[in-house]
Design a protein around this motif. Sequence first.
Motif, mmCIF file in Angstrom:
data_model
loop_
_atom_site.group_PDB
_atom_site.id
_atom_site.type_symbol
_atom_site.label_atom_id
_atom_site.label_comp_id
_atom_site.label_asym_id
_atom_site.label_seq_id
_atom_site.Cartn_x
_atom_site.Cartn_y
_atom_site.Cartn_z
ATOM 1 N N VAL A 17 52.184 -1.163 15.798
ATOM 2 C CA VAL A 17 51.510 -0.490 14.650
ATOM 3 C C VAL A 17 50.102 -0.416 14.591
ATOM 4 O O VAL A 17 49.428 0.605 14.095
ATOM 5 C CB VAL A 17 52.053 -1.147 13.234
ATOM 6 N N ALA A 18 49.371 -1.716 14.789
ATOM 7 C CA ALA A 18 47.983 -1.688 14.775
ATOM 8 C C ALA A 18 47.400 -0.697 15.903
ATOM 9 O O ALA A 18 46.570 -0.146 15.726
ATOM 10 C CB ALA A 18 47.461 -3.064 14.990
ATOM 11 N N ARG A 19 47.952 -0.726 16.886
ATOM 12 C CA ARG A 19 47.651 0.065 18.067
ATOM 13 C C ARG A 19 47.596 1.418 17.654
ATOM 14 O O ARG A 19 46.707 2.369 17.839
ATOM 15 C CB ARG A 19 48.586 -0.316 19.502
ATOM 16 N N ASN A 20 48.898 2.053 16.980
ATOM 17 C CA ASN A 20 49.050 3.291 16.532
ATOM 18 C C ASN A 20 48.085 3.782 15.610
ATOM 19 O O ASN A 20 47.474 4.846 15.573
ATOM 20 C CB ASN A 20 50.433 3.659 16.144
ATOM 21 N N ILE A 21 47.979 2.887 14.597
ATOM 22 C CA ILE A 21 46.684 3.131 13.670
ATOM 23 C C ILE A 21 45.324 3.394 14.140
ATOM 24 O O ILE A 21 44.795 4.260 13.852
ATOM 25 C CB ILE A 21 46.826 2.375 12.364
ATOM 26 N N VAL A 22 44.907 2.282 14.840
ATOM 27 C CA VAL A 22 43.659 2.446 15.414
ATOM 28 C C VAL A 22 43.452 3.511 16.235
ATOM 29 O O VAL A 22 42.326 4.409 16.173
ATOM 30 C CB VAL A 22 43.265 1.091 16.176
ATOM 31 N N ARG A 23 44.238 3.776 17.231
ATOM 32 C CA ARG A 23 43.937 4.834 17.926
ATOM 33 C C ARG A 23 44.300 6.429 17.187
ATOM 34 O O ARG A 23 43.379 6.988 17.740
ATOM 35 C CB ARG A 23 45.367 4.817 19.288
ATOM 36 N N THR A 24 45.015 6.529 16.626
ATOM 37 C CA THR A 24 44.785 7.934 15.923
ATOM 38 C C THR A 24 43.740 7.976 14.835
ATOM 39 O O THR A 24 43.057 8.819 14.864
ATOM 40 C CB THR A 24 46.341 8.086 15.368
ATOM 41 N N THR A 25 43.802 7.058 13.853
ATOM 42 C CA THR A 25 43.011 7.102 12.571
ATOM 43 C C THR A 25 41.492 6.930 13.099
ATOM 44 O O THR A 25 40.776 7.280 12.127
ATOM 45 C CB THR A 25 43.523 6.468 11.630
ATOM 46 N N PHE A 26 40.985 6.256 14.200
ATOM 47 C CA PHE A 26 40.032 5.853 14.370
ATOM 48 C C PHE A 26 39.302 6.347 15.658
ATOM 49 O O PHE A 26 38.746 7.384 15.618
ATOM 50 C CB PHE A 26 39.546 4.357 14.350
ATOM 51 N N ILE A 27 39.950 6.102 16.764
ATOM 52 C CA ILE A 27 39.760 6.546 18.097
ATOM 53 C C ILE A 27 39.735 8.070 18.269
ATOM 54 O O ILE A 27 38.688 8.877 18.398
ATOM 55 C CB ILE A 27 40.082 5.716 19.350
ATOM 56 N N GLU A 50 55.625 20.925 25.131
ATOM 57 C CA GLU A 50 56.207 21.561 26.280
ATOM 58 C C GLU A 50 55.881 23.025 26.347
ATOM 59 O O GLU A 50 55.704 23.561 27.449
ATOM 60 C CB GLU A 50 57.698 21.318 26.091
ATOM 61 N N GLN A 51 55.954 23.627 24.999
ATOM 62 C CA GLN A 51 55.823 25.293 25.130
ATOM 63 C C GLN A 51 54.274 25.759 25.136
ATOM 64 O O GLN A 51 53.837 26.817 25.102
ATOM 65 C CB GLN A 51 56.345 25.817 23.916
ATOM 66 N N GLY A 52 53.307 24.837 25.195
ATOM 67 C CA GLY A 52 51.891 25.019 25.322
ATOM 68 C C GLY A 52 51.289 25.261 23.922
ATOM 69 O O GLY A 52 50.049 25.704 23.925
ATOM 70 N N VAL A 53 51.894 25.145 22.742
ATOM 71 C CA VAL A 53 51.402 25.333 21.385
ATOM 72 C C VAL A 53 50.192 24.097 21.233
ATOM 73 O O VAL A 53 49.163 24.480 20.820
ATOM 74 C CB VAL A 53 52.376 25.198 20.607
ATOM 75 N N LEU A 54 50.785 22.788 21.751
ATOM 76 C CA LEU A 54 49.761 21.688 21.586
ATOM 77 C C LEU A 54 49.170 21.636 23.171
ATOM 78 O O LEU A 54 50.117 21.815 24.278
ATOM 79 C CB LEU A 54 50.610 20.508 21.253
ATOM 80 N N GLU A 55 48.094 21.142 23.349
ATOM 81 C CA GLU A 55 47.747 20.795 24.476
ATOM 82 C C GLU A 55 47.291 19.356 24.796
ATOM 83 O O GLU A 55 47.363 18.686 25.937
ATOM 84 C CB GLU A 55 46.469 21.565 25.016
ATOM 85 N N THR A 56 47.313 18.525 23.709
ATOM 86 C CA THR A 56 47.016 17.265 23.844
ATOM 87 C C THR A 56 47.825 16.310 22.806
ATOM 88 O O THR A 56 48.100 16.851 21.722
ATOM 89 C CB THR A 56 45.559 16.758 23.520
ATOM 90 N N ALA A 57 48.129 15.199 23.214
ATOM 91 C CA ALA A 57 48.840 14.095 22.269
ATOM 92 C C ALA A 57 47.876 13.704 20.984
ATOM 93 O O ALA A 57 48.466 13.490 19.965
ATOM 94 C CB ALA A 57 49.212 13.021 22.983
ATOM 95 N N GLN A 58 46.486 13.866 21.496
ATOM 96 C CA GLN A 58 45.829 13.509 20.068
ATOM 97 C C GLN A 58 45.897 14.656 19.085
ATOM 98 O O GLN A 58 45.919 14.149 17.946
ATOM 99 C CB GLN A 58 44.274 13.439 20.859
ATOM 100 N N ASP A 59 45.705 15.776 19.669
ATOM 101 C CA ASP A 59 45.890 16.909 18.619
ATOM 102 C C ASP A 59 47.273 16.699 17.830
ATOM 103 O O ASP A 59 47.072 17.113 16.539
ATOM 104 C CB ASP A 59 45.796 18.291 19.233
ATOM 105 N N ALA A 60 48.370 16.720 18.411
ATOM 106 C CA ALA A 60 49.365 16.441 17.747
ATOM 107 C C ALA A 60 49.506 15.360 16.727
ATOM 108 O O ALA A 60 50.041 15.604 15.704
ATOM 109 C CB ALA A 60 50.513 16.069 19.069
ATOM 110 N N ASP A 61 48.895 13.930 17.024
ATOM 111 C CA ASP A 61 49.181 12.961 16.039
ATOM 112 C C ASP A 61 48.203 13.095 15.103
ATOM 113 O O ASP A 61 48.357 12.605 13.860
ATOM 114 C CB ASP A 61 49.099 11.767 16.994
ATOM 115 N N LEU A 62 47.114 13.679 15.425
ATOM 116 C CA LEU A 62 46.158 13.834 14.047
ATOM 117 C C LEU A 62 46.606 14.892 13.212
ATOM 118 O O LEU A 62 46.553 14.885 11.947
ATOM 119 C CB LEU A 62 44.880 14.499 14.530
#
Length: 719
Positions: free
Chosen positions: A289-299, A643-655
């Motif tokens: 949980v800490a890893r998830n929160i820090v990675r998305t909401t901060f980094i 998969e369909q190319g609407v998204l290009e990065t996991a970071q954009d998806a999660d933000l």
Amino acid sequence: MSQTYRHIRVEKGADGVAVITLDNADETMNVVGNAFIADMNAAIADLQGDDAVTGVIVTSGKPAFMAGADLKLMVAAYGRMTRPEAYEFSHNATRMHRALETMGKPVACAMNGLALGGGFELALACHYRVLADDPKAVVGLPEVTLGLLPASGGTQRMVRLLGADKALGLLLTGKSLRPADALKAGIVDALAPADQVVAKAREWLASNPEPSQTWDRKGFFMPEMRGMMVPEVAMGASVAAAGVVRDAGYNLPAPIAVLQSVFEGMQLPMDKALSVESKYFARLLTDPVARNIVRTTFISKQAAEKGARRPAGVPKTTYTKVGVVGAGMMGAGIALVAAVAGIEVILIDRDQASASKGKGYSEKVWAKQVAKGALSQDKMDAQLARITPTDDFALLTGCQLVVEAVFEDVEIKAETTRKAEAVIPADAIYASNTSTLPISGLAEASARPDQFIGMHFFSPVDRMGLVELIMGKQTSPETLAKALDFIAQIRKTPIVVNDSRGFYTSRVFQTLVYEGAAMLEEGVEPARIENAAKAAGFPVGPLALLDEVTMDLPIKINEQAIAQNDPNYVARGGVDALKAMIALGRSSRKAGAGFYEYPAEGPKHLWAGLREQFPAAPEQPEQDELKTRFLYTQAIETARCLEQGVLETAQDADLGAVYGWGFPAWTGGTLSYIDTIGLETFVREADRLTQQYGPRFAPSAWLRDRAAKGEAFYPVEAA
């Protein structure tokens, strides 16, 4: 006499005062790290053994005093650090702070600027704290908002300084305080202009103060130290535990760990209490949980705001004049944030009265801020003067950007595009604020489709931080760069996606509300549906959301996709439930009635007629099953977008998930959630859901292949 270490300098004065100046050699901000701790330990040992030194001042050679630990290291630590190693990681800094406060010489902290997290924990380990009297010089312990707790004495010193109730009020919220509030709260001892904080610290040292903390002196006692033997303490602990569950639910381990650390630690001697704190920190650091929160909401958030997706080689654009066409709620909000950023805004609507009403929105918002003392009248007047309401497109002359925010109708948007492009400069870019209409189709009305981009704001614009930028088939990299420059100037967080119906956020968001409607069709009790969503971590339930966005919108999107043979269309449950509600005249809150009743007085409540319209099944599903369905339906659809190319990065998806529609932050976002579950386990569970509820949960061959290869969306190496 002076001694220079890598990250600090020590100067010993003839008056017996030694000044430790923090000055990180590798970063623009002082941060906590092993090299810094080693430097401090060496300096403390030297000063303790020097009889000529009678007092110590800790200050900073940088504009801010000190931030906390490097959060990138926290993310990298997950999966690589055992719990004992995490304990030692925490206790390394704890021992240094403890050596500082028990060195037998008075220590004053002169904070010339911001001090947060580990930086403020260092200040708490000093015997006297002076803070710069500057609104930007905030102090606090925000770790709980990142899924962690203060790891080098913060919980234990705060509770001994303030008492349990006041300390928990700050520790459980992670609230940062401005100087006056910090002084009033009692976490700093004095304020001074930034260039005089060291002099103020010297004054205190000259008063021959005690060289120890109050909690290290004989006879120190707090009522809370007797634990549950004191009725007031027992009651306070019970109320605090209930408050944590009320505010954080059961998905966030950090608030519970803070409460446990404080409750257990305040009944122990200081050194034992610090070990308790490190124990709970180790649990959090080795939890995803800490890893998830820090990675998305901060980094990831910080990287996006600094231009991670901005094409290289394009000169930066600084905006001085923009046009906003459409002065409704969305357009008015866009005008507001642009004016706050110092940009001149031409706000256009069909007539002068409508445009002026749009400007009035800013006036109402800012008037409330003036009344609270958060904004001066002069500044409000200056911001209002930047907004020119009009029905005359000719005033768009000289605009570097036009943001169209008119009604979601292709013909109306096309007409607006042609009228604006007839006036604006040849190098200006044009952005359509739309939540569903494909950008490439809208760009067909443009004479310069390469300068046409989607710019999806979220309502209310002045409070929602995310902006979804949509690349049409012909949108140029230069246009994207210019659009990102505008988003940066108005201080929003951008994600970049490619064109499709609903793009990313609207497309995935509708799976949440459709799943809630599908549950209703199946006979799941309405309150159970709403409570399960909130228990999973969503801010509100899907039925309440449908009332807010209107049931007509998802139905319209669904029918358009079917009519146009959209290759990405996936059949959803819940369509019949929405159509039934619309037929009953209960389509939204705006219409006056929906799944909820909205009485003139009193809170909203679920419509009693739902029992008759959607009879409850005799056997109700477990809450965990409903939570899983909500989380999986959105995660599956996000994977399809990647998969369909609407998204290009996991970071954009999660933000987009966390900041766009409130996907639970504890997951880190939709793709982080899949990684947390583990792809193989996720696919296996998705297959079960497919068999039980339908093909909307079916993992694609692409996702199965990733699972088979163990290809996570966030490779460990990238951490």
